[in-house]
Motif scaffolding. Structure first.
Motif, PDB file in Angstrom:
ATOM      1  N   TYR A   1       4.186  -0.420   3.577  1.00 16.32           N
ATOM      2  CA  TYR A   1       4.785   0.585   4.459  1.00 16.32           C
ATOM      3  C   TYR A   1       5.234   1.849   3.724  1.00 16.32           C
ATOM      4  CZ  TYR A   1       4.950  -3.364   7.643  1.00 16.32           C
ATOM      5  OH  TYR A   1       4.618  -4.451   8.419  1.00 16.32           O
ATOM      6  N   VAL A   2       5.008   1.901   2.416  1.00 18.51           N
ATOM      7  CA  VAL A   2       5.475   3.044   1.629  1.00 18.51           C
ATOM      8  C   VAL A   2       4.492   4.207   1.760  1.00 18.51           C
ATOM      9  CG1 VAL A   2       6.110   3.863  -0.677  1.00 18.51           C
ATOM     10  CG2 VAL A   2       6.643   1.512  -0.014  1.00 18.51           C
ATOM     11  N   LEU A   3       4.990   5.300   2.320  1.00 18.77           N
ATOM     12  CA  LEU A   3       4.184   6.520   2.469  1.00 18.77           C
ATOM     13  C   LEU A   3       4.297   7.402   1.225  1.00 18.77           C
ATOM     14  CD1 LEU A   3       5.335   7.456   6.073  1.00 18.77           C
ATOM     15  CD2 LEU A   3       3.133   6.453   5.430  1.00 18.77           C
ATOM     16  N   ALA A   4       5.497   7.416   0.646  1.00 19.50           N
ATOM     17  CA  ALA A   4       5.765   8.249  -0.522  1.00 19.50           C
ATOM     18  C   ALA A   4       6.984   7.689  -1.237  1.00 19.50           C
ATOM     19  CB  ALA A   4       6.022   9.690  -0.094  1.00 19.50           C
ATOM     20  N   LYS A   5       7.084   7.997  -2.525  1.00 20.57           N
ATOM     21  CA  LYS A   5       8.281   7.602  -3.265  1.00 20.57           C
ATOM     22  C   LYS A   5       8.532   8.607  -4.373  1.00 20.57           C
ATOM     23  CE  LYS A   5       6.872   4.395  -6.888  1.00 20.57           C
ATOM     24  NZ  LYS A   5       7.059   3.068  -7.447  1.00 20.57           N
ATOM     25  N   GLY A   6       9.775   8.632  -4.822  1.00 23.37           N
ATOM     26  CA  GLY A   6      10.165   9.499  -5.926  1.00 23.37           C
ATOM     27  C   GLY A   6      11.381   8.931  -6.604  1.00 23.37           C
TER      28      GLY A   6
END
Length: 159
Positions: free
Chosen positions: A142-147
């Motif tokens: 479910y991860v679209l983006a991370k930082g």
């Protein structure tokens, strides 16, 4: 996967985390600024870890999910498994509590702390006793983006 840019008004990347955000200080979560949220973001999650813990590298200090997808997460979020003000956040067990627990390295050591923010395509179903490993398993797929934002803390650091 897209990349988020995570900043704080209280410290720079690899900079010193202030005492107000530390376990030796006021133990208040820092304000986090998020750039690059995908339009389809439904919710956010945060994990904060001590990268230099001598016994348990990656020791977890904060685990939170179903955070309102905003570009600025306010600092000083309240304790509790479910908080609705100033934004909605669900907090699992980290450092033994349902809340942010700031840096508190022993013996005046210098430790690095990593805040990882995830933009998710779905709301996460976890119970309040969930821990970091439960969250990471639940967000898989479910991860679209991370930082990430890394800060360091030492009780008597020199600037």
């Amino acid at each position: 996967m897209e990349e988020l840019l995570i900043k704080s008004s209280q410290f720079e990347y690899n900079g010193w985390i202030p005492d107000c955000c530390a376990g030796y200080g006021n133990d208040k979560s820092p304000e986090l600024h998020i750039e690059g949220l995908p339009a389809e973001t439904v919710t956010l999650a945060i994990v904060m870890d001590d990268l230099d813990h001598p016994i348990q590298p990656g020791f977890n200090h904060w685990v939170a999910w179903n955070i309102t997808p905003v570009s600025k997460i306010p600092g000083g979020l309240p304790q509790g498994a479910v908080v609705d003000e100033p934004i909605h956040i669900e907090q699992g067990i980290a450092y033994g509590r349902h809340c942010y627990r700031g840096p508190k390295p022993p013996f005046n050591w210098n430790h690095r702390y990593r805040f990882t923010v995830y933009a998710l395509s779905e709301k996460i179903q976890l119970n309040s006793e969930s821990k970091k490993s439960d969250l990471l398993n639940a967000i898989d797929g479910y991860v679209l983006a991370k930082g990430e934002l890394i800060g360091k803390y030492q009780r008597k650091h020199k600037k």
